[in-house]
Design an enzyme around this catalytic site. Structure first.
Site, short mmCIF file in Angstrom:
data_model
loop_
_atom_site.label_atom_id
_atom_site.label_comp_id
_atom_site.label_asym_id
_atom_site.label_seq_id
_atom_site.Cartn_x
_atom_site.Cartn_y
_atom_site.Cartn_z
N HIS A 29 47.10 43.08 39.01
CA HIS A 29 46.90 42.56 40.08
C HIS A 29 47.80 43.64 41.07
O HIS A 29 49.22 43.63 41.02
CB HIS A 29 47.22 40.91 40.75
N CYS A 57 45.05 35.64 44.93
CA CYS A 57 44.82 36.81 44.50
C CYS A 57 44.62 36.66 42.74
O CYS A 57 44.79 37.35 42.20
CB CYS A 57 46.56 37.67 44.29
N ASN A 106 48.60 45.15 48.58
CA ASN A 106 48.29 44.10 48.06
C ASN A 106 46.68 44.01 49.03
O ASN A 106 47.34 43.51 49.88
CB ASN A 106 49.13 43.14 47.94
#
Ligand code: UT7
Length: 335
Positions: A260, A118, A290
């Site tokens: 993020h 990520c 996500n």
């Protein structure tokens, strides 16, 4: 001859791509024991996009996002010097960036993958900016793309509710120093905590009888959600502070916080720790979940298309995730 002057970096254009197929919380609650209420309260996610269909891969999304960015500025793909594809879900372990290069016809570009989960897009942006700053390349296409739906254990309710598929792209170009938009960065890694979030290669017990080699396979994402949560909420504000301090920028100067897109509670907790007004948080995880390396460029592209960024706005970008890795980039938007 390449210039040895320190060049500035400009963000020329952004693009994004998400699959058409969406999966709502109510639909997930037919697969695992969960509810829309639990997912929304704990994560802020309402739905996510999934890449369905035979032989579809991260390359398809990365190509659409890249062409989308190129189209916005009518740039000829042959002008791209370098492509960095941040992904943890490649279609080929030898790398997927070269296939993106071929499909978008960026025939003059060097292309490679970068794996940092990520935090991948932040690391790819920083890597690209180094090639620009030292005068090696002029136009760089940075892509964050992931299809974690292919690597999620769809019987594990603690992870399958979180992730979605997507891609975002950004074209960076060298500029005179006065037009520089990437003011600074701060990066970190803590490999001692790698087991908090991993997708590891598992070896079979039986080895090859003669060669004594063990073959294996990659299985599913395994995560200790509580530890990742604590890590993000404690370390991301520190990274942001270190980066701001190194540039003599104060918290009050921040116009946008683009983290993020993992969990709305993490985003709010980071903002609150730094006393940043929640109105400044850029958030679209309700729609996409996500999306790992794609989440920052997806949110950036959306905010830009909504006209959020004004001239000279300070945008704080932070990525965090498996590795563990985390880092911050400070962008000053220029119209
Ligand atoms: O890119 C970085 C990726 N990772 C992350 O962002 C993860 C960061 N962590 C988180 O976002 C949170 O830890 C989660 C959203 C994953 C979990 O939230 P939590 O508040 O930490 O919940 P928990 O793991 O402490 O679980 C609380 C309860 C447990 O039940 P008991 O033991 O209290 O009876 C879980 O079994 O909630 C249960 N639970 C669920 N219940 C309904 C766990 N997942 C679910 C679910 N639906 N999907």
């Amino acid at each position: 001859m390449k210039s040895l002057m320190m060049q500035g970096t400009r963000i020329l254009a952004t693009g994004s791509a998400v699959p058409d197929s969406s999966l709502s919380n109510d639909e997930i609650s037919k697969i695992v024991e969960t509810s829309d209420d639990w997912i929304v309260t704990r994560t802020g996610i309402k739905e996510r996009r999934l890449l369905t269909g035979h032989n579809k891969s991260v390359i398809d999304l990365a190509v659409v996002a890249s062409l989308n960015a190129l189209d916005k500025i009518s740039m000829n793909p042959a002008e791209i010097d370098l492509i960095i594809l941040a992904t943890s879900t490649p279609n080929d372990l030898f790398g997927s960036a070269s296939q993106v290069q071929a499909q978008i016809k960026a025939f003059n570009a060097v292309a490679f993958d970068l794996t940092a989960a990520c935090s991948g897009f932040v690391l790819a942006m920083v890597t690209a900016s180094q090639f620009i700053r030292n005068g090696t390349y002029k136009n760089i296409l940075v892509i964050g793309a992931d299809v974690l739906s292919k690597w999620v254990d769809w019987s594990d309710r603690s992870t399958c509710i979180l992730f979605g598929d997507g891609a975002g792209a950004m074209i960076l170009q060298s500029s005179i120093k006065e037009d520089n938009q990437l003011l600074g960065f701060q990066l970190n890694t803590d490999g001692n905590q790698s087991n908090c979030l991993s997708l590891v290669y598992k070896e079979e017990i039986n080895s090859h009888p003669i060669l004594k080699l063990h073959k294996g396979y990659f299985k599913y994402i395994v995560m200790n959600g509580k530890e990742v949560y604590k890590f993000a909420v404690s370390q991301v504000p520190l990274s942001i502070l270190k980066c701001l301090n190194s540039l003599n920028i104060s918290i009050n100067d921040i116009d946008w916080l683009l983290l993020h897109q993992a969990n709305h509670r993490i985003l709010k907790a980071v903002a609150d720790k730094l006393s940043i007004d929640n109105e400044k948080i850029i958030m679209n995880l309700n729609k996409y979940g996500n999306t790992s390396a794609a989440s920052i460029p997806l949110a950036f592209d959306e905010a830009l298309s909504q006209g959020k960024f004004a001239h000279n706005d300070i945008i704080v970008i932070s990525g965090f995730g498996a590795g563990l890795t985390w880092g911050t980039i400070i962008v000053q938007w220029k119209l």
